[in-house]
Design an enzyme around this catalytic site. Structure first.
Site, PDB file in Angstrom:
ATOM      1  CD  GLN A 102      -2.907   1.142   2.325  1.00 56.90           C
ATOM      2  OE1 GLN A 102      -2.498   1.608   3.381  1.00 56.90           O
ATOM      3  NE2 GLN A 102      -4.149   0.695   2.174  1.00 56.90           N
ATOM      4  CE1 TYR A 184      -4.310   8.626   6.284  1.00 53.06           C
ATOM      5  CE2 TYR A 184      -6.258   7.344   5.752  1.00 53.06           C
ATOM      6  CZ  TYR A 184      -5.210   7.623   6.595  1.00 53.06           C
ATOM      7  OH  TYR A 184      -5.045   6.898   7.761  1.00 53.06           O
ATOM      8  NE  ARG A 344      -8.817  -1.608  12.919  1.00 51.23           N
ATOM      9  CZ  ARG A 344      -7.654  -0.984  12.769  1.00 51.23           C
ATOM     10  NH1 ARG A 344      -6.667  -1.190  13.614  1.00 51.23           N
ATOM     11  NH2 ARG A 344      -7.462  -0.151  11.778  1.00 51.23           N
ATOM     12  CB  CYS A 367     -11.880  -8.288  16.757  1.00 48.10           C
ATOM     13  SG  CYS A 367     -11.685  -6.493  16.715  1.00 48.10           S
ATOM     14  CB  CYS A 370     -11.136  -2.299  22.658  1.00 47.70           C
ATOM     15  SG  CYS A 370      -9.609  -3.237  22.393  1.00 47.70           S
ATOM     16  CB  CYS A 374      -5.072  -2.340  16.453  1.00 48.19           C
ATOM     17  SG  CYS A 374      -6.819  -1.988  16.779  1.00 48.19           S
ATOM     18  CB  CYS A 393      -4.161  -7.642  19.290  1.00 48.70           C
ATOM     19  SG  CYS A 393      -5.866  -8.188  19.559  1.00 48.70           S
ATOM     20  CD  GLU A 443     -14.912 -15.277  40.308  1.00 47.67           C
ATOM     21  OE1 GLU A 443     -15.745 -14.573  40.905  1.00 47.67           O
ATOM     22  OE2 GLU A 443     -13.776 -14.868  39.966  1.00 47.67           O
ATOM     23  CE  LYS A 461     -18.623  -2.751  25.551  1.00 50.75           C
ATOM     24  NZ  LYS A 461     -18.519  -2.140  26.877  1.00 50.75           N
TER      25      LYS A 461
END
Length: 674
Positions: A102, A184, A344, A367, A370, A374, A393, A443, A461
């Site tokens: 790129q 851009y 991602r 993923c 968040c 990245c 990540c 736990e 979420k």
């Protein structure tokens, strides 16, 4: 191969080459094999090879400018290309993957601010450019850019041709032009409101695209008609104006490239010789379309990209939360698009392609959008552009450290107790078991996930929820002994008979010495998110950090009136929080009419509202309920003397309150050392 995903694994022609499948690893900042200072980034070799081994079809790395930040031209770096870059291509090609470099023309008005630097200084005159004089910088609108001269434009066009020829000689399979996309420099030339030129590079759409089309023609002239040229393309800019983005479903007047103009633009690029459009939406003014956070719906750009495919005959790729295999496969199989851009999600799980092909969807590490690892470029009042290392990540510490953190068995197998079943505890238990240790996870509650269960509670979420489920599945597959509803006290530590003890007990909400803080109408953020307490119709949220703003959004979706009270001079004032995430939240706050009080110190909580102290004096804010989101403090349920010396490792929020990335990284580092 799982039959329903077969469409993703069919070959595809791009120009004169054939890519083995329809999965494109899109470019991301920080994945550049060539640094901005012109050196080879050796760490990217293992990163690319991990994904090539797992059957990514086409790899496109982060952008490298045809002109470097220091002023040199990339085509002058023959030794770099014919040495380490060519070697990398040879390695990648062994796995049947293709690789497009790129190449960028420049950032224009989206040029990042360098901390501590005066971007108006002569040293930056070659990067602080734009199509026309006076365009405001997106990070600091007080800074205005100068217009490129015609000679500078021609030098860049010439450099593209020479650089592409060098890419071809180095075995690179094609080039991607960066970018008539995301605001851009080339995109700024293409848009009427950011191009006020009166020469052949301004005015009509054909003129505004002339810079990009002459680059395509220069590459073809230098490399031949069959050498593939992809163009990174934003179908719609989703801009309401400078530094103002539109939300999904919002009615607005397009300030950038509109859906009415986009088909003609796409046809012009194809006619110039483009072999592929790698497409999505957005600009830096609406960054969350090109870098969709958790608040964006899946396949957020697919409707616009599907529409644009009707107007061209070359392959069209859709990027932007296309990592749901069912959505991706349907889009390709139906002909809506030719391929999907996965970016991602391949940082989070390099085996994404193989797991989809083999039908192992539940084992894909999801993923969560968040951007903490990245794309940690922060933007808030007093911090126009703060950024850290990119290309990592938050949930996969191995990304960009593949060789350094290669999985290895423990030299001495140990019995290890992990106390706390939150994300940090689960990550430590997972890796310790993979390395051969005998692990028991304790736990105190009846479920795994810790405070992240509350963070994952809102309807938007779903990927956070999926991450908790992924951890649970991995621990079960690995055979980790998990003891729920088991609280470990100081008196029980010695009885665990563990060689090592990991304390990952997390954090607890802070308390403020404010009258009424523990009143009957106050609700801790965690209690609200977990549904333990219900909020009224008008809610004051104390704290305008990430949790507070997400709660305000959740309340707005439920039809309630939310008010944010923040003691700092801005909300979301968090270093490391990506501007893609924070700017979408800011637009959500605007769109839903959520009132925000900044520089507002909480003085008192009353039965019918809150009293705050502002620069203008005291102000009372009516509210039926008050949700407290003022942060957390570390929680270790043992006195220091109760911990057996030399065997205890405190990690995550229990050591120091951080974010998901710091918790997972610390857990991985501890587990990797033992």
């Amino acid at each position: 191969m799982a039959g329903q995903y077969e469409a993703l694994f069919m070959p595809m022609k791009i120009g004169g080459i054939t890519v083995k499948n329809r999965i494109v690893l899109c470019a991301m900042g920080g994945t550049n094999p060539i640094g901005f200072d012109g050196h080879f980034e050796e760490k990217t070799r293992a990163y690319y090879l991990e994904r090539a081994k797992a059957n990514v079809g086409l790899i496109i790395p982060g952008v490298i400018g045809v002109k470097g930040m220091t002023g040199g031209w990339l085509y002058e770096s023959e030794a770099l290309f014919m040495g380490p870059v060519k070697s990398l291509m040879d390695d990648i090609h062994q796995y049947g993957a293709k690789f497009f470099m790129q190449l960028g023309a420049g950032f224009g008005r989206v040029q990042f601010m360098i901390p501590g630097a005066d971007m108006r200084a002569d040293a930056f005159k070659d990067v602080m450019v734009a199509p026309s004089d006076g365009l405001p910088n997106v990070w600091d609108p007080a800074i205005k850019h100068r217009g490129l001269t015609r000679e500078e434009i021609r030098q860049i066009i010439d450099a593209y041709g020479k650089t592409a020829a060098l890419c071809k000689r180095a075995g690179i399979d094609g080039v991607e032009i960066h970018a008539v996309h995301e605001g851009y420099l080339l995109d700024q030339f293409s848009i009427l409101n950011t191009n006020h030129r009166t020469d052949e590079y301004g005015g009509s759409l054909e003129n505004r695209l002339r810079f990009a089309t002459e680059i395509i023609k220069a590459v073809k002239a230098a490399c031949g008609a069959d050498y593939p040229v992809s163009v990174r393309y934003s179908v719609a800019s989703k801009m309401r104006g400078f530094n103002a983005g539109a939300l999904p479903g919002e009615n607005y007047v397009e300030f950038g490239r509109s859906m009415e103009e986009s088909p003609a633009a796409a046809r012009i690029l194809e006619a110039a010789g483009a072999d592929m459009l790698n497409a999505d939406n957005g600009s830096y003014d609406s960054w969350y379309w090109a870098h969709p956070p958790v608040y964006m719906p899946m396949a957020c750009n697919l409707p616009e990209v599907t529409y644009i495919k009707n107007f061209v005959s070359i392959p069209v790729v859709c990027a932007g939360k296309m990592n749901d295999p069912d959505i991706a496969a349907r889009a390709v199989e139906s002909g809506a698009v030719d391929a999907v851009g996965i970016a991602r999600a391949l940082l989070a799980d390099p085996q994404w392609c193989d797991k989809v092909r083999d039908g192992q969807l539940a084992d894909i590490r999801p993923c969560i959008g968040c951007h903490n690892g990245c794309f940690p470029i922060s933007h808030f009042k007093g911090n126009p552009c703060g950024f850290g290392p990119m290309g990592a990540c938050a949930i996969n510490p191995v990304t960009m450290r593949e060789e350094e953190l290669a999985l290895r068995p423990a030299s001495v197998k140990k019995k290890i107790a992990v106390i706390g079943g939150g994300i940090g505890g689960m990550e430590a238990a997972r890796l310790l078991t993979m390395r051969g240790h005998d692990v028991t996870l304790y736990e105190k509650s009846g479920r795994l996930g810790g405070v992240f269960v509350a963070a994952a509670a809102p309807d938007f979420k779903e990927h956070d929820k999926a991450l908790i489920q992924w951890y649970g599945r991995q621990l079960k597959k690995l055979g980790v002994t998990v003891s729920l509803n088991t609280e470990i006290t100081a008196a029980q530590l010695a009885g665990l008979n563990a060689d090592e003890i990991i304390v990952a007990t997390g954090s607890v909400p802070k308390k403020l010495p404010v009258p009424g803080f523990d009143g009957i109408n106050t609700i801790e953020a965690v209690d609200y998110l977990m549904g333990k307490k219900q909020a009224g119709n008008t809610v004051a949220i104390i704290g305008g950090g990430l949790t507070g703003c997400e709660i305000a959004y959740d309340l707005a979706l439920k039809g309630k009136k939310a008010v944010i009270v923040e003691m700092q001079d801005d909300i979301l004032k968090i270093m490391g929080l990506s501007a893609a995430n924070s700017e979408m939240l800011r637009e959500i706050v605007r769109y839903y009419g959520i009132d925000v009080y900044t520089s507002a110190a909480l003085s008192e909580i009353r039965d019918n509202g809150v009293l705050v102290k502002m620069e203008t004096g005291a102000q009372f804010i009516p509210a039926d309920s008050v949700i407290l989101s003022v942060g957390y403090t570390s929680y270790v349920p043992f006195d220091g003397d109760a911990l057996p010396g030399g065997k205890v490792h405190v990690l995550g929020d229990a050591a120091k309150v951080g974010n998901l990335m710091t918790v997972i990284n610390q857990a991985y580092e501890v587990a990797y050392r033992l």
